[in-house]
Design an enzyme around this catalytic site. Structure first.
Site, PDB file in Angstrom:
ATOM      1  N   GLY A   1       0.837  -1.195   0.000  1.00 50.54           N
ATOM      2  CA  GLY A   1       0.000   0.000   0.000  1.00 50.54           C
ATOM      3  C   GLY A   1       0.863   1.232   0.000  1.00 50.54           C
ATOM      4  O   GLY A   1       2.057   1.158  -0.310  1.00 50.54           O
ATOM      5  N   GLY A   2       0.244   2.337   0.340  1.00 53.61           N
ATOM      6  CA  GLY A   2       0.924   3.615   0.269  1.00 53.61           C
ATOM      7  C   GLY A   2       2.163   3.706   1.147  1.00 53.61           C
ATOM      8  O   GLY A   2       3.088   4.459   0.838  1.00 53.61           O
TER       9      GLY A   2
ATOM     10  N   ASP B   1      -7.102   8.755   6.028  1.00 56.26           N
ATOM     11  CA  ASP B   1      -6.982   7.882   4.856  1.00 56.26           C
ATOM     12  C   ASP B   1      -8.025   6.764   4.904  1.00 56.26           C
ATOM     13  O   ASP B   1      -7.717   5.601   4.685  1.00 56.26           O
ATOM     14  CB  ASP B   1      -5.560   7.316   4.816  1.00 56.26           C
ATOM     15  CG  ASP B   1      -5.199   6.775   3.441  1.00 56.26           C
ATOM     16  OD1 ASP B   1      -5.916   7.098   2.474  1.00 56.26           O
ATOM     17  OD2 ASP B   1      -4.226   6.010   3.343  1.00 56.26           O
TER      18      ASP B   1
ATOM     19  N   LYS C   1       4.147  -4.748   8.629  1.00 61.40           N
ATOM     20  CA  LYS C   1       4.198  -3.719   7.598  1.00 61.40           C
ATOM     21  C   LYS C   1       5.587  -3.113   7.570  1.00 61.40           C
ATOM     22  O   LYS C   1       6.060  -2.573   8.566  1.00 61.40           O
ATOM     23  CB  LYS C   1       3.143  -2.646   7.883  1.00 61.40           C
ATOM     24  CG  LYS C   1       3.082  -1.580   6.834  1.00 61.40           C
ATOM     25  CD  LYS C   1       1.909  -0.651   7.039  1.00 61.40           C
ATOM     26  CE  LYS C   1       0.628  -1.289   6.537  1.00 61.40           C
ATOM     27  NZ  LYS C   1      -0.516  -0.363   6.619  1.00 61.40           N
TER      28      LYS C   1
HETATM   29  N1  LIG Z   1      -3.284  -6.658   9.345  1.00 59.32           N
HETATM   30  C1  LIG Z   1      -3.460  -7.196   8.122  1.00 59.32           C
HETATM   31  N2  LIG Z   1      -3.941  -8.438   7.988  1.00 59.32           N
HETATM   32  C2  LIG Z   1      -4.135  -8.962   6.760  1.00 59.32           C
HETATM   33  N3  LIG Z   1      -3.902  -8.324   5.609  1.00 59.32           N
HETATM   34  C3  LIG Z   1      -3.424  -7.076   5.663  1.00 59.32           C
HETATM   35  C4  LIG Z   1      -3.182  -6.442   6.917  1.00 59.32           C
HETATM   36  N4  LIG Z   1      -2.721  -5.198   6.675  1.00 59.32           N
HETATM   37  C5  LIG Z   1      -2.684  -5.059   5.331  1.00 59.32           C
HETATM   38  N5  LIG Z   1      -3.114  -6.176   4.705  1.00 59.32           N
HETATM   39  C6  LIG Z   1      -3.207  -6.399   3.252  1.00 59.32           C
HETATM   40  O1  LIG Z   1      -2.256  -5.597   2.602  1.00 59.32           O
HETATM   41  C7  LIG Z   1      -2.862  -4.670   1.727  1.00 59.32           C
HETATM   42  C8  LIG Z   1      -2.134  -3.355   1.774  1.00 59.32           C
HETATM   43  O2  LIG Z   1      -2.257  -2.811   3.073  1.00 59.32           O
HETATM   44  P1  LIG Z   1      -1.938  -1.308   3.369  1.00 59.32           P
HETATM   45  O3  LIG Z   1      -0.468  -1.067   3.258  1.00 59.32           O
HETATM   46  O4  LIG Z   1      -2.570  -0.965   4.668  1.00 59.32           O
HETATM   47  O5  LIG Z   1      -2.661  -0.633   2.144  1.00 59.32           O
HETATM   48  P2  LIG Z   1      -3.031   0.875   1.916  1.00 59.32           P
HETATM   49  O6  LIG Z   1      -1.815   1.689   2.144  1.00 59.32           O
HETATM   50  O7  LIG Z   1      -3.513   0.866   0.494  1.00 59.32           O
HETATM   51  O8  LIG Z   1      -4.093   1.151   2.891  1.00 59.32           O
HETATM   52  C9  LIG Z   1      -4.295  -4.566   2.197  1.00 59.32           C
HETATM   53  O9  LIG Z   1      -5.165  -4.251   1.157  1.00 59.32           O
HETATM   54  C10 LIG Z   1      -4.570  -5.969   2.747  1.00 59.32           C
HETATM   55  O10 LIG Z   1      -4.960  -6.827   1.690  1.00 59.32           O
END
Ligand SMILES: Nc1ncnc2c1ncn2[C@@H]1O[C@H](COP(=O)(O)OP(=O)(O)O)[C@@H](O)[C@H]1O
Ligand SMILES: *[C@@H]1O[C@H](CO)[C@@H](O)[C@H](O)[C@H]1NC(C)=O
Ligand SMILES: *[C@@H]1O[C@H](CO)[C@@H](O)[C@H](O)[C@H]1NC(C)=O
Ligand SMILES: *[C@@H]1O[C@H](CO)[C@@H](O)[C@H](O)[C@H]1NC(C)=O
Ligand SMILES: *[C@@H]1O[C@H](CO)[C@@H](O)[C@H](O)[C@H]1NC(C)=O
Ligand SMILES: *[C@@H]1O[C@H](CO)[C@@H](O)[C@H](O)[C@H]1NC(C)=O
Length: 592
Positions: free
Chosen positions: A311-312, A428, A330
């Site tokens: 994601g971002g 967001d 993350k």
């Molecule tokens: N805690 C989590 N458990 C399971 N999947 C996750 C989790 N956090 C993120 N993801 C997966 O990773 C993708 C990208 O997450 P994220 O970085 O939060 O995206 P964005 O920045 O677009 O909000 C999400 O769309 C989801 O599919």
């Protein structure tokens, strides 16, 4: 003697202040003509001061007048007492799917604030009250599946706000007046009344001689309908404005008392710090009960195969511990200039925020090459994936699942805005930040990160493509995020749940609209049915209407006119109580 008088006066005063409100008394009169075999009205007690906590009753917070009666599927028998006319501020009457008989009392037209009447699936007899035209705010009238008969009064046509009309499966007869609101509904509103005729049911009315009858309503000017759209708009706006003022007053009081409690919420963060030369691990609240070496080892060995998304802010990995405990990690790609201490202190605050509808941040790890955040792993992934990665035929989420997601997300956000100190603006909100667990309970993710990781002055350049449609107009202009810009994004999220379409869907973009403009256009054209995701077969009009109304208020162009998150939550909780049929079957099986 003097004392006796004093005591007497005193007891009279206290008796007066404890007496049930007039609305409460009217409700007891209503109860007295109902046959409540399941005793659902057991807590409707004359000894209470207000009826506001009674089953199925909602009040205006400020003056405790009754705003809503919600008792569908309660197996209520008996008749609707004329005392209903005393509830002059009633906005919503939902008594569908009961066993009520008798007539719809004419006194109901005394309740001039009524916006929605649901009396579907009862055994009501007689006709539609002739003075129904008095209910000038009425937007929904569902009298389907009863034993009603007689002509449809032309007064129904004067209900300029009417958006949904269902008179199906009754014994109505005669010509359907063809003017005003009545000319905007098609045969679908009238099916199952074999003796009705008129343009709407494509059945010409004939006199006994076999000639088409003279239209009795031709005299009514047809011009009305050109002003009709404008009238609807002004009316809806003014009722919304009034409701907003009432709610604001109440919430102001609520907030004051809540804030005091919230201040104490941040107790000391218990941390377990593990520090080697350049590696540092912080776990919050003992939330990660594993030896530091195991955690660090697992983190260091994450690779391409473990990626679940990006994601971002960076890439997201799945981390599985030796005991099969699963977490999401993350990896932060970019970060703002600033000291690590400040960053870590802010993270500690985020780590101390616990709520069922928020993704729990369990720890933070700084490795030589990267910064890692450790979260709960949500097995079903994001709402974005579930809603949009399915074909046009399959139904990815039932309507009731969507309602649950709307409610839960609102709870999480209201907690960030109103129960955290300092309050947290999400910045967001979008469907990829709503993660779902295996019970489809929503958890809001990424809160607080935008502020931590994004430079204020670079806001526009950091807006990733997917976020665009969610941002409030004033936020795009000024770059200043507020609670009200979050509320706007939440409104867009609600529309995404209803329509099943991304806010950047070509359906609206090619017409030069965004999802908000598109919704408003369809609402003005009475095309409620066209808004709802076609894959969602179990959507019921009662709750679609509520979600759309809340969404419309959240996406108001003027931030001041938007409700706060706690008002949004209150609206949703209050109004989503009446179940859709599929809920009903679920709860039925619970009983057996
Ligand atoms: N805690 C989590 N458990 C399971 N999947 C996750 C989790 N956090 C993120 N993801 C997966 O990773 C993708 C990208 O997450 P994220 O970085 O939060 O995206 P964005 O920045 O677009 O909000 C999400 O769309 C989801 O599919
Ligand atoms: C109430 O309902 C029950 C069962 O439906 C019925 O037996 C009873 O006669 C009803 N009572 C009244 C007063 O109508
Ligand atoms: C109608 O409403 C008025 C107040 O607006 C109230 O005084 C009156 O009792 C109501 N009539 C009935 C029949 O309930
Ligand atoms: C309702 O309409 C009737 C006529 O249809 C009228 O006599 C009555 O005064 C109206 N009541 C209110 C409260 O507006
Ligand atoms: C109208 O009511 C009938 C019976 O309750 C129902 O089957 C039908 O779907 C409803 N129509 C609309 C447009 O809601
Ligand atoms: C209702 O009207 C549509 C056209 O507007 C028609 O196709 C349909 O067959 C009609 N349905 C009934 C039950 O008359």
């Amino acid at each position: 003697m003097k004392w006796a008088v004093f005591v007497l006066v005193f007891s009279v005063i206290s008796a007066v202040s404890l007496a049930l409100t007039e609305d409460g008394l009217a409700l007891l009169e209503l109860k007295s003509t109902l046959n409540d075999t399941r005793n659902v009205l057991g807590n409707w007690q004359a000894t209470d001061e207000t009826p506001c906590k009674w089953t199925g009753i909602a009040c205006y917070p400020q003056d405790q007048r009754v705003s809503s009666i919600n008792l569908p599927y309660m197996q209520l028998g008996g008749i609707i007492s004329p005392s209903i006319g005393k509830l002059t501020r009633l906005q919503r009457l939902a008594l569908h799917q009961n066993s009520l008989h008798g007539i719809i009392p004419n006194e109901i037209t005394n309740c001039t604030a009524l916006k929605a009447i649901y009396l579907r699936a009862n055994y009501l007899q007689g006709g539609i009250p002739a003075s129904i035209g008095n209910l000038s705010h009425l937007t929904i009238l569902d009298l389907s599946s009863n034993l009603l008969k007689g002509a449809i009064p032309s007064a129904v046509g004067r209900l300029t706000h009417l958006r949904h009309l269902n008179l199906s499966t009754n014994f109505f007869s005669g010509e359907i007046p063809d003017f005003g609101a009545l000319s905007t509904f098609g045969n679908i509103s009238f099916i199952g009344n074999s003796d009705l005729c008129g343009r709407q049911v494509q059945k010409p009315c004939r006199t006994s001689l076999g000639f088409p009858a003279v239209l009795p309503h031709a005299a009514i000017p047809a011009k009305r309908s050109s002003h009709y759209v404008k009238g609807v708009l002004i009316g809806v706006m003014s009722t919304l404005a009034i409701m907003l003022v009432v709610l604001l007053a109440f919430l102001w009081i609520c907030l004051l008392s809540k804030k005091e409690r919230a201040v104490k919420k941040y107790t000391e963060v218990k941390k377990q710090v593990h520090q080697e030369a350049s590696t540092k691990l912080i776990t919050f609240h003992g939330d990660l009960p594993y030896p530091s070496c195991e955690i660090i080892e697992k983190l260091e060995s994450l690779d391409e195969e473990d990626v679940v998304g990006s994601g971002g802010f960076g890439t997201v990995y799945r981390m599985v511990m030796n005991d099969c405990g699963t977490f999401a990690v993350k990896r932060i790609d970019r970060s703002r200039e600033g000291s690590d201490q400040v960053f870590e202190r802010e993270l500690e605050i985020l780590g101390s925020i616990k709520h069922i509808n928020l993704v729990n941040l369990r720890g933070y790890c700084r490795l030589p090459m990267s910064k890692l955040l450790i979260y709960d792993y949500l097995a079903m992934g994001s709402l974005d994936d579930i809603l949009h990665e399915h074909g046009q035929e399959e139904c990815p989420l039932t309507w009731n699942a969507r309602l649950k997601i709307a409610l839960g997300s609102a709870r999480g956000l209201a907690y960030l805005h109103h129960d955290c100190s300092p309050k947290i603006i999400h910045r967001d909100i979008k469907s990829s930040n709503i993660l779902l667990d295996e019970h489809l309970e929503p958890h809001v993710s990424d809160f607080g990160l935008a502020k931590l990781l994004v430079d204020e002055d670079a806001h526009v350049t950091t807006v990733v493509a997917g976020t665009f449609g969610y941002l409030a107009p004033e936020y795009l202009q000024s770059g200043i995020a507020t609670e009200k810009s979050d509320v706007y994004s939440f409104g867009v999220l609600l529309l995404e749940l209803v329509t099943g379409k991304r806010p950047t869907d070509p359906t609206f973009v090619k017409r030069g609209l965004n999802v908000v403009g598109w919704m408003n256009t369809l609402l003005r054209e009475n095309r409620l049915e066209d808004i709802v995701d076609k894959r969602c077969k179990d959507a019921c009009i009662e709750t679609v209407e509520i979600i759309l109304e809340v969404a419309a208020r959240c996406t108001d162009a003027n931030p001041e006119d938007r409700p706060t998150m706690s008002q949004v939550l209150q609206l949703l909780e209050q109004e989503l109580m009446s179940p859709c049929p599929s809920d009903f079957y679920e709860s039925q099986s619970d009983y057996s």
